[in-house]
Write an enzyme that holds these catalytic residues in place. Sequence first.
Site, PDB file in Angstrom:
ATOM      1  CD  GLU A 372      -2.879  -1.154   2.389  1.00 45.37           C
ATOM      2  OE1 GLU A 372      -4.050  -1.471   2.158  1.00 45.37           O
ATOM      3  OE2 GLU A 372      -2.470  -0.838   3.513  1.00 45.37           O
ATOM      4  CB  VAL A 373       4.044   2.286  -1.508  1.00 49.99           C
ATOM      5  CG1 VAL A 373       4.794   3.603  -1.724  1.00 49.99           C
ATOM      6  CG2 VAL A 373       4.836   1.356  -0.595  1.00 49.99           C
TER       7      VAL A 373
END
Length: 602
Positions: A372-373
């Site tokens: 989830e960058v």
Amino acid sequence: MGLIINLSVALIALLQGASAIWPIPTSYEHGESVLFIAEDVSFHWTDTDELYDKNVQKTFQRRFAQDDQWWWASGNVSLKDGQGVTGQEIQDYAIKQTHRTIFQKSFVPWKFHERGWKEPDCKGATYIESIYLELQREEKEEEAVKTRVGDVDESYRLSLTEDGKATIRANSSVGIARGLNTFTQLFFKHTGGGAYTPWAPVEIYDAPVFQHRGLNMDVARQWFPVADIKRMIDAAAYNKMNRFHLHVTDSQSWPLEIPSLPDLAEKGAYRPDLVYSVDDFNEIQRHAAIQGVELITEIDMPGHTSSIWFSRPELIAAYNIQPDWNTYAAEPPSGTLKLNSSEVDDFLETLLDDLILRISPYSTHFHTGGDEVNRNAYELDDTVRSKEYSVLQPLMQKFIHRNHDQVRRLGLTPIVWEEMLLEWNLTLGKDVIVQSWRSDEALAQIVARGHKALAGNYKYWYLDCGKGQWLDFDPSVAADHWPYNDYCAPFHNWRLIYSYDPLAGIPSSHQHLVIGGEAHMWSEQTDPVNLDRMVWPRAAAVAEILWSGAKDKEGRNRSQIEASPRLSEMRERLVAMGVGAEPIQMPYCLMEGTQCQLGYKP
Ligand SMILES: *[C@@H]1O[C@H](CO)[C@@H](O)[C@H](O)[C@H]1NC(C)=O
Ligand SMILES: *[C@@H]1O[C@H](CO)[C@@H](O)[C@H](O)[C@H]1NC(C)=O
Ligand SMILES: *[C@@H]1O[C@H](CO)[C@@H](O)[C@H](O)[C@H]1NC(C)=O
Ligand SMILES: *[C@@H]1O[C@H](CO)[C@@H](O)[C@H](O)[C@H]1NC(C)=O
Ligand SMILES: *[C@@H]1O[C@H](CO)[C@@H](O)[C@H](O)[C@H]1NC(C)=O
């Protein structure tokens, strides 16, 4: 010899109480003779050079009383300053647990019998007096000390004769421990005192299908005392899981003491006292290792790191943007490690050196996160000022190489979340294990690229789902979100979890790369109050799929009707161990065989 019944053919469990072992062994034959077990049963084992006689009541007390308090202290493991554990310690601990489980943590199985059922008569009964443990080959020191991935042979043979001779043979101390674990599941408490098995004689050969069978616990979104983590490890080990993934830091808190960076936890934990000290962390790792469970520590990065801001604000970009945090992160507070900063590099060098030196006596892996960058955050990163993939991708590649080079230099194998490979298209070392969570297609892509993969599709194996949203909605938008379901609703009941086959959709040429998987307990809405019932017995469904495989011997999907009474029995055993596991059925269903079913075909 009594009547031998092959459980896999006859659904005998439905008719006369479950001869329940969870997870189900590779092969299992048993009879119907009753054997009691003597409370002063002695454990004998052949080691490579000596034959020890160990009597739990006497010899052990003498042997362990002086230097090793943990032997008699319930649930306590000695703190031996980061030395790892030996095979001998694993066996000692397993023997102690076996005795305690059978005589102190067992239950009267009335729920598994018809009304009017009578317990076996102990008058004139045959007693099991001795248990023989046979380590079949010499165990090298380095094998015993670490539970190396895939290198530990966990298989065992268990034999219990009708005249009460019990033997467990294995190729490793962990195998002996797994066999003793199964042995305890043959026994029930007697209301008149003592314990018995109604299933003699017994012959079992057992070995796991997958080498990585894990439970992931998030201890950053909520604080959990050490005792809660240890209880989860105990329950996982009792279900023959061999990995415990500690998601130990996140954006919301940093509860892990790092002596060379003391401010990290002092400022980043929810409170300065809600911190796992070096001793706590060592104790948790040791508690896992002594049960043949490898603790895998994850420092999730570069996203999920906002809690570093409290001590080192200069390292974090896009910290806590409000009100529209969701442009920059999956959860508030937003924030990510800067991507082109030598200060970040220096920080990580110090952090990982400190931490991994304390991990390497117990573990062969280190998880560097990478899920989830959010690219938007780097527009606010003064070392980059861009959200373009073409600008960010090479920097991310450098970031991962730096981290993984250091992890390898310190002797461990890196694990990453799938986005690093599939979304960022990074080149990862061939050794890197990629943990999948978003879909079966993602799992298939990982192995197609030649990487070892961990399964754990969130639509099946996320235990947090179905609690509803934890976000609060403004009245002006609340109606848009009604009825406030969360991202992975509905609740994943054990049947759904049990229906998941990690190998479905993976071509047979790539299946060997799916080395296992994990159940995930994300803790936004789970704290010590509801932890046990959020995890158990549902994680046990994952444990059986990973130990026994999703298909039965005939290659069919495993039957809920066969599994359900066994899982109910495992639930009773967990409750007896002090784990607050939920029931999955009414006693009526368990007492009355096949009544609670639809579509049953004998
Ligand atoms: C574990 O050990 C600590 C310190 O030695 C002691 O205070 C505690 O009571 C022990 N816990 C149990 C459950 O025996
Ligand atoms: C132990 O190793 C041998 C030789 O590799 C193997 O045949 C056997 O299945 C293993 N497990 C047990 C429990 O004997
Ligand atoms: C990264 O930082 C270096 C030196 O600080 C700078 O020269 C370079 O342009 C930066 N890279 C990007 C993509 O911003
Ligand atoms: C990913 O990288 C490979 C080579 O490493 C390249 O062939 C492919 O086009 C890249 N895909 C994307 C989406 O950038
Ligand atoms: C077996 O389970 C899979 C899911 O893993 C499902 O897709 C399939 O339809 C099931 N097969 C049968 C015969 O029910």
